[in-house]
Write a protein that holds these residues in place. Structure first.
Motif, short mmCIF file in Angstrom:
data_model
loop_
_atom_site.label_atom_id
_atom_site.label_comp_id
_atom_site.label_asym_id
_atom_site.label_seq_id
_atom_site.Cartn_x
_atom_site.Cartn_y
_atom_site.Cartn_z
N GLU A 139 -8.88 -12.28 -3.90
CA GLU A 139 -7.30 -10.86 -3.57
C GLU A 139 -8.31 -9.72 -3.76
O GLU A 139 -7.50 -9.05 -2.96
N GLN A 140 -9.21 -9.18 -4.46
CA GLN A 140 -9.79 -8.55 -3.99
C GLN A 140 -10.49 -7.68 -3.12
O GLN A 140 -10.95 -6.73 -2.33
N GLU A 142 -9.52 -9.21 -0.07
CA GLU A 142 -8.23 -8.84 0.89
C GLU A 142 -7.10 -7.59 0.60
O GLU A 142 -7.31 -6.46 1.54
N TYR A 143 -7.69 -6.78 -0.46
CA TYR A 143 -7.31 -5.92 -0.58
C TYR A 143 -7.86 -4.62 -0.16
O TYR A 143 -7.72 -3.52 0.70
N LEU A 144 -9.54 -4.79 -0.11
CA LEU A 144 -10.21 -4.15 0.26
C LEU A 144 -10.19 -4.03 1.93
O LEU A 144 -10.16 -2.36 2.52
N ARG A 146 -7.57 -4.78 4.04
CA ARG A 146 -6.24 -4.25 4.26
C ARG A 146 -5.70 -2.91 3.80
O ARG A 146 -5.68 -1.55 4.76
N SER A 147 -6.74 -2.12 2.66
CA SER A 147 -6.78 -0.94 2.65
C SER A 147 -6.81 0.61 3.67
O SER A 147 -6.78 1.61 3.37
N GLN A 169 -10.80 -18.47 2.77
CA GLN A 169 -9.87 -18.59 1.42
C GLN A 169 -9.43 -19.95 2.18
O GLN A 169 -8.17 -20.96 1.45
#
Length: 210
Positions: A139-140, A142-144, A146-147, A169
């Motif tokens: 989850e971290q 994916e956040y990175l 997309r950020s 995933q």
């Protein structure tokens, strides 16, 4: 402003130390001095230029004054695309690679421990806890990812990183299905997906754009 670049005359960089400049000067004097042997190397005009360059660069004050009067060479100014790539590699790819390592590297040991007795409640609980931690890491990741948009110069690299992330995933999802119902096909597929993802990660590590 001096017409002839003294650094070029002496064949040294702008960041050269005084000792390096002095060594270059002595070597050139030996090569071009009118009294030196060697015929073609006897060049009075050249030795004048060498002496002038040395006189300017040997003194820290005159050297600073000269440097301040010169524009920074274009090659010394980083391109905006280079800066964006460096930031993306530091802020996105580097942390992502470390997070992926926390999923991929413990897998074999975790699976070996479970294989001792897949029906043992504690062993299954330990393996499930590993998968839960892995889900949090992903989850971290994916956040990175997309950020910050991947710079255009590294688009192919970014796409390969995305495929690596997707593979991990999918693998974790398959392994979670195995834990839920002991479906051997899910274990086999998840293991193979992680193997391929680990291989892709290794390829990425040696293909990091510079």
């Amino acid at each position: 402003m001096t017409a002839v670049d003294p650094y070029r005359v002496l064949g040294v960089s702008r960041g050269a130390t005084t000792a390096e400049i002095k060594a270059a000067y002595r070597a050139l004097v030996k090569q071009y001095h009118p009294d030196a042997k060697g015929g073609p190397n006897q060049d009075a005009a050249q030795i004048i230029a060498i002496n002038a360059a040395w006189q300017l660069l040997r003194n820290q004050e005159s050297r600073r004054s000269y440097n301040a009067s010169q524009p920074i060479p274009a090659r010394s100014i980083p391109k905006s695309s280079d800066v964006a790539l460096e930031q993306w590699l530091q802020q996105v790819y580097g942390p992502i690679d470390q997070l992926l390592a926390q999923v991929l590297e413990p897998f074999n040991a975790e699976l070996t421990a479970l294989a001792a007795d897949p029906y043992d409640d504690q062993l299954m609980a330990d393996f499930s806890a590993y998968l839960e931690r892995s889900r949090g890491h992903l989850e971290q990741v994916e956040y990175l990812f997309r950020s910050h948009a991947c710079p255009a110069v590294a688009r192919a690299f970014g796409l390969s990183l995305y495929h690596c992330l997707s593979g991990v995933q999918d693998a974790v999802a398959e392994l979670e299905r195995y834990c839920a119902g002991y479906v051997d096909d899910c274990l086999r597929d998840g293991r193979e997906m992680l193997r391929e993802a680990a291989q892709r990660r290794r390829h990425l590590q040696v293909q990091v754009p510079a």
